[in-house]
Design a protein around this motif. Structure first.
Motif, mmCIF file in Angstrom:
data_model
loop_
_atom_site.group_PDB
_atom_site.id
_atom_site.type_symbol
_atom_site.label_atom_id
_atom_site.label_comp_id
_atom_site.label_asym_id
_atom_site.label_seq_id
_atom_site.Cartn_x
_atom_site.Cartn_y
_atom_site.Cartn_z
ATOM 1 N N UNK A 275 0.828 -1.203 0.000
ATOM 2 C CA UNK A 275 0.000 0.000 0.000
ATOM 3 C C UNK A 275 0.866 1.258 0.000
ATOM 4 N N UNK A 277 0.549 3.787 1.793
ATOM 5 C CA UNK A 277 0.829 4.259 3.157
ATOM 6 C C UNK A 277 2.159 3.709 3.657
ATOM 7 N N UNK A 278 2.436 2.416 3.363
ATOM 8 C CA UNK A 278 3.699 1.866 3.856
ATOM 9 C C UNK A 278 4.874 2.579 3.198
ATOM 10 N N UNK A 279 4.698 2.978 1.926
ATOM 11 C CA UNK A 279 5.785 3.710 1.264
ATOM 12 C C UNK A 279 5.956 5.090 1.882
ATOM 13 N N UNK A 281 5.302 5.853 4.959
ATOM 14 C CA UNK A 281 5.988 5.655 6.229
ATOM 15 C C UNK A 281 7.473 5.377 5.997
ATOM 16 N N UNK A 282 7.771 4.691 4.889
ATOM 17 C CA UNK A 282 9.174 4.513 4.545
ATOM 18 C C UNK A 282 9.833 5.870 4.393
ATOM 19 N N UNK A 370 -5.610 11.855 -6.141
ATOM 20 C CA UNK A 370 -6.447 11.557 -4.984
ATOM 21 C C UNK A 370 -5.591 11.033 -3.825
ATOM 22 N N UNK A 373 -3.819 12.888 -0.686
ATOM 23 C CA UNK A 373 -4.417 13.154 0.626
ATOM 24 C C UNK A 373 -3.797 12.285 1.706
ATOM 25 N N UNK A 374 -3.159 11.161 1.293
ATOM 26 C CA UNK A 374 -2.615 10.242 2.297
ATOM 27 C C UNK A 374 -1.404 10.819 3.009
ATOM 28 N N UNK A 377 -0.940 11.290 6.859
ATOM 29 C CA UNK A 377 -0.501 10.313 7.869
ATOM 30 C C UNK A 377 0.978 10.417 8.192
ATOM 31 N N UNK A 382 -2.714 17.935 4.608
ATOM 32 C CA UNK A 382 -3.489 17.818 3.376
ATOM 33 C C UNK A 382 -4.865 18.432 3.618
ATOM 34 N N UNK A 384 -7.901 17.311 3.202
ATOM 35 C CA UNK A 384 -9.006 16.487 3.693
ATOM 36 C C UNK A 384 -8.900 16.193 5.177
ATOM 37 N N UNK A 385 -7.772 15.624 5.575
ATOM 38 C CA UNK A 385 -7.665 15.209 6.968
ATOM 39 C C UNK A 385 -6.938 16.248 7.801
ATOM 40 N N UNK A 412 -11.769 18.458 -5.163
ATOM 41 C CA UNK A 412 -11.143 17.243 -5.710
ATOM 42 C C UNK A 412 -11.949 16.732 -6.899
ATOM 43 N N UNK B 137 -14.317 10.121 -8.376
ATOM 44 C CA UNK B 137 -13.494 11.321 -8.511
ATOM 45 C C UNK B 137 -13.193 12.019 -7.196
ATOM 46 N N UNK B 139 -11.316 11.431 -3.296
ATOM 47 C CA UNK B 139 -10.423 10.492 -2.611
ATOM 48 C C UNK B 139 -11.179 9.566 -1.663
ATOM 49 N N UNK B 141 -10.213 8.483 1.048
ATOM 50 C CA UNK B 141 -10.042 8.935 2.424
ATOM 51 C C UNK B 141 -11.239 9.761 2.875
ATOM 52 N N UNK B 145 -13.470 8.994 6.182
ATOM 53 C CA UNK B 145 -13.612 9.966 7.264
ATOM 54 C C UNK B 145 -15.069 10.361 7.444
ATOM 55 N N UNK B 376 -5.280 -3.358 -0.401
ATOM 56 C CA UNK B 376 -4.213 -2.439 -0.012
ATOM 57 C C UNK B 376 -4.787 -1.198 0.656
ATOM 58 N N UNK B 379 -5.334 -0.411 4.468
ATOM 59 C CA UNK B 379 -4.323 0.201 5.335
ATOM 60 C C UNK B 379 -4.715 1.624 5.704
ATOM 61 N N UNK B 408 8.596 -2.328 9.617
ATOM 62 C CA UNK B 408 8.170 -1.879 8.289
ATOM 63 C C UNK B 408 8.458 -2.950 7.246
ATOM 64 N N UNK B 411 6.009 -5.749 7.630
ATOM 65 C CA UNK B 411 4.680 -5.360 7.197
ATOM 66 C C UNK B 411 4.603 -5.328 5.672
ATOM 67 N N UNK B 412 5.624 -4.728 5.035
ATOM 68 C CA UNK B 412 5.622 -4.701 3.560
ATOM 69 C C UNK B 412 5.639 -6.116 3.008
#
Lengths: 435, 438
Positions: A275, A277-279, A281-282, A370, A373-374, A377, A382, A384-385, A412, B137, B139, B141, B145, B376, B379, B408, B411-412
């Protein structure tokens, strides 16, 4: 004998109108809405759904309040004007906080800089989007990233100029080496020269030049960026960087060279398997382990790099589909004409493969935009959050939820919907078959 | 005088490594290999230096230490005395649960919407277009939310379900009531009835027992398996097997005589009756949640974080699946349905025998990637604090132990494995329905 005169009609009768149930809105409704029991039920359900939505949304929008200082004030105004049970939108929040949604915590007196950068961006992408514009505008497009960086982050103008000189060095080395050494080797040489320039010459030179002729504007830190400014910066940069990278990865995956191919496949499958998100966090947690000790660079840049890698893997797969859809004859014809690999790719293969993959590429871009927006985290603001959380944490706007999400969602929607319409237009324009 | 001369034999020169296409690819690969190895050793070297500078080691021993935190949704046994490994496993199960439920809802919704979008009914097709465009169109997220906020801010508190004696005297109804009398949606979560089994004991005694009752469970060490569920699966599997024999026999009769025997009532009986008898014998009943004190007792409490995440992901992915289904059906040429009509098939049979089997071939590959995307996207649970794999292993465990690199990477690796397994399974299925070409 009596003369027999047969009846002969001399003039045609006016055609009669078809019966009322064969034309006009009634016939249309019969055919399209009530053609069978199932269809009738669906129509009624549809009308019911639309009616229910309208019944809730229209009064809510009609009772909108634009001038208030808090949610409770909004509600008081609505109750006062429209009765105690009335519901209404409180757009006063947008009116008071729109600048945070657009600019984040960018210094207020410097709003002209992102605004100017945005307007210049429109000029810069215009020749990319519309082929009919003069090609010379592309020079501005090429310069734009440096102007934009300088406008947004501030600092000395010499820094982007010296970085640009590195690209000039690359082009120069490539130009002189390419006829003798071929594309890959000369590209490697150019890259080496530019890397040496950027690593060892850039910082001292730009500091020295700034000492001689100071051309500085105020610095703005990355953590002051936010809202749609941040989304657009990350989105546009990653979009423009991921397309060339995706093309290279797709070519690598189609390559005859086993090593190049397996490295590309490993990279693409790894990125597509985890995902985003993991990238991210990387980017925020792990890069500090992978880079030399003591090196620490901007979080926005780190995020952009990871988002670009992510998008490039997806685009590579889309372009691979386009390459696979090309008939083999195209490759063979290019070989028969005596074109070398890069010429064949540039002149024959890519123009066709990219045209086939336009819808896929644009939907990857939409997904990428889109996904910006992540970044919330990893602590970025961003729209949105990040920004909505800031607004909702304010005691005045505590408990507001429809309005911020509708506001950010609409923007958006407009951008993403615009992109998809543009891709449909481009597809129609470039269509050359079945004439 | 004519004579034949051989082409001059080139002796090998160093320049040929670059100019001669026969050797160039080898040269390039060697250079790439060297660069790649250099890059790799640079990364490993940096990591080793950084780890040493922070006084850390690279080992996974922490996975067997006590986790010490609670997880609010657990499908199998877990206490805060369990290990980090166990916590990660709980998180993985939660991820898989959200992905599984989400995929099912998204598929059902997506197919319905995709088919309705092709309907000739103007209102319905426009409504579905609006749905697809709005959900695609914006997100995902935002949907997560919004769902979480609406669920937690607009639902009543448990005490609103109470009817106090004063209210009863005044003839007032409680502020909130349960859906269908069995489901309570509160601001703490949704409480649904819980299935319980009971053999040879009064029902009240079984209900007081926290265990599942019935045949009980067997402990496999890692997790417990419900024998009731196992028995049900065995019986139902047997029913499906018998049903397939019935269908096969009917097909054979049709081949031989041209008349298809009526089998639907046999199939229905075989599929339903044995399972129903088993469930009755096991004493299946549902414990309906009841308001006691300040909260609901009995029943299963479903967290809002799970509902919001699953629902939002399903609604979002359904829009994409709808487009895939629509494109798949439109890809089948009109000639196919006309030919089916010419053969005398009714519209329903045309759909199930001619259009769908062909459309499935077009639909399945992109559908697989949508399932992968949904998995995915689970997450994003981070947005609503749902304890999925990232919440346990990549969240609390990571913060408690400070083992960023190990957590990490693990998890990956797990996400990568899930993705590869899903795509492998789906590719198998794809191969089964693929056009058999000679």
């Amino acid at each position: 004998m009596t003369e027999f005169t047969p009846f002969v009609r001399k003039d045609m009768l006016e055609p009669r109108d078809p019966p009322g149930n064969q034309q006009g809105p009634i016939a249309w409704a019969r055919e399209n809405l009530f053609s069978g029991p199932m269809n009738t039920v669906l129509t009624l359900l549809g009308i019911l759904a639309v009616g229910w939505l309208a019944l809730h949304i229209i009064p809510w929008l009609m009772h909108s309040v634009w001038n208030a200082n808090s949610l409770s004030e909004c509600r008081a105004i609505i109750a006062q004007t429209w009765g105690p049970d009335a519901t209404g939108a409180c757009w006063a929040m947008v009116r008071e906080r729109w600048h945070q949604y657009v600019f984040g915590f960018y210094p207020m007196d410097l709003y002209w800089r992102p605004t100017l950068a945005f307007l210049l961006m429109l000029v810069a992408i215009a020749p990319v989007l519309y082929q009919s514009l003069p090609r010379k505008m592309m020079w501005f497009t090429a310069l734009y990233p440096f102007i934009c960086y300088w406008l947004l982050w501030g600092g000395t103008l010499w820094a982007p100029i010296v970085v640009l000189a590195g690209f000039g060095l690359f082009a120069l080395a490539f130009r002189f080496a390419a006829p003798k050494l071929g594309v890959p080797v000369s590209a490697g040489l150019g890259l080496l020269a530019a890397a040496v320039w950027w690593l060892f010459v850039q910082t001292p030179l730009s500091t020295a030049l700034n000492g001689i002729i100071p051309l500085s504007i105020r610095d703005v830190d990355s953590d002051q960026f936010g809202g749609f400014l941040l989304s657009i910066v990350i989105g546009i940069t990653a979009i423009s960087a991921s397309l060339p990278m995706g093309i290279l990865l797709a070519l690598g995956r189609k390559s005859d060279m086993l090593l190049v191919k397996s490295l590309s496949v490993m990279f693409i499958e790894f990125i597509r398997g985890v995902p985003l998100i993991t990238l991210l966090f990387t980017a925020s947690l792990l890069l500090q382990y992978f880079l030399p000790p003591g090196s620490n660079f901007d979080i926005i840049l780190r995020v952009i790099i990871l988002v670009t890698l992510f998008a490039a893997a997806y685009i590579a797969e889309v372009i691979r589909g386009g390459l696979a859809a090309l008939p083999r004859g195209q490759y063979e014809a290019a070989d028969a004409l005596g074109l070398d690999y890069w010429q064949a790719q540039r002149l024959i293969i890519m123009p066709q493969a990219l045209k086939i993959s336009i819808p896929g590429i644009v939907s990857s871009f939409i997904g990428l935009f889109k996904d910006t927006t992540l970044v919330a985290f990893v602590g970025l603001m961003d729209p949105l959050k990040g920004i909505t959380a800031v607004v909702r944490a304010d005691i005045n706007w505590k408990g507001i939820y429809w309005e911020p999400y509708i506001f950010a969602g609409t923007i958006f929607f407009l951008i993403c919907f615009g992109m998809s319409r543009y891709s449909m237009w481009l597809e129609r324009k470039l269509k050359t078959d079945h004439r | 005088m004519a004579f034949v001369q051989d082409a001059p034999k080139d002796s090998f020169r160093l320049g040929m490594l670059i100019y001669d296409t026969r050797y160039r690819s080898i040269t390039i690969q060697v250079v790439v290999l060297i660069l790649f190895l250099l890059f790799l050793s640079w990364l490993v070297n940096n990591t080793a230096q950084n780890l040493a500078a922070k006084g850390r080691t690279f080992d996974f021993g922490f996975l067997w230490m006590r986790a010490g935190y609670d997880i609010n949704q657990r499908l199998v046994d877990y206490t805060n005395d369990s290990t980090h490994m166990r916590a990660a496993f709980i998180g993985l199960l939660n991820t898989l649960l959200a992905a599984f439920v989400g995929c099912i809802i998204a598929t059902i919704l997506g197919v319905v919407i995709g088919v309705l979008r092709l309907s000739k009914n103007w209102i319905v097709s426009r409504l579905m277009t609006v749905y697809v465009e709005i959900f695609r169109n914006v997100p995902v997220l935002l949907w997560i939310l919004l769902a979480a906020t609406i669920l937690s801010e607009t639902t009543p508190q448990p005490r609103d379900f109470r009817q106090t004696p004063e209210m009863e005297q005044a003839g007032e109804e409680p502020k909130a009531s349960m859906l269908f009398g069995i489901i309570a949606v509160t601001n703490r979560g949704t409480v649904i009835p819980e299935p319980k089994f009971c053999i040879g004991k009064p029902q009240a005694e079984c209900d007081a027992d926290p265990n599942e009752g019935g045949l009980g469970v067997i402990d496999l060490g890692i997790f417990k398996v419900s024998l009731n569920l196992l028995a049900l699966l065995v019986v139902f599997g047997g029913s499906i097997f018998v049903n397939s024999r019935i269908t096969k026999q009917a097909n054979a009769t049709q081949e031989a005589t041209g008349i298809r025997p009526v089998t639907w009532w046999k199939s229905l009986a075989v599929l339903i009756i044995p399972s129903a008898i088993l469930l009755w014998a096991l004493g299946l009943h549902f414990v309906v949640p009841e308001l006691k004190g300040f909260n609901f007792v009995g029943g299963i409490s479903v967290l809002h974080s799970f509902t919001a995440l699953t629902l939002a992901l399903a609604l979002y992915t359904a829009a994409f699946i709808a487009e895939i289904v629509r494109a798949g059906i439109m890809a089948i040429s009109r000639g196919q349905s006309e030919a089916a009509a010419a053969l005398g098939l009714r519209p329903g049979r045309t759909m199930s025998l001619v259009i769908l089997p062909q459309a499935l071939r077009v639909i399945i590959p992109p559908l697989i990637s949508q399932y992968l995307n949904l998995t995915k996207n689970t997450s994003l649970a981070i947005a609503v604090s749902y304890m999925d794999l990232r919440g346990t292993l990549g969240g609390i465990t990571l913060n408690q132990t400070g083992k960023e690199l190990e957590c990490m990477l693990l998890m990956m690796g797990i996400y990568l494995t899930i993705s590869l397994i899903i795509s492998a399974l789906m590719n198998l299925f794809n191969r089964a329905v693929k056009l058999k070409e000679r």
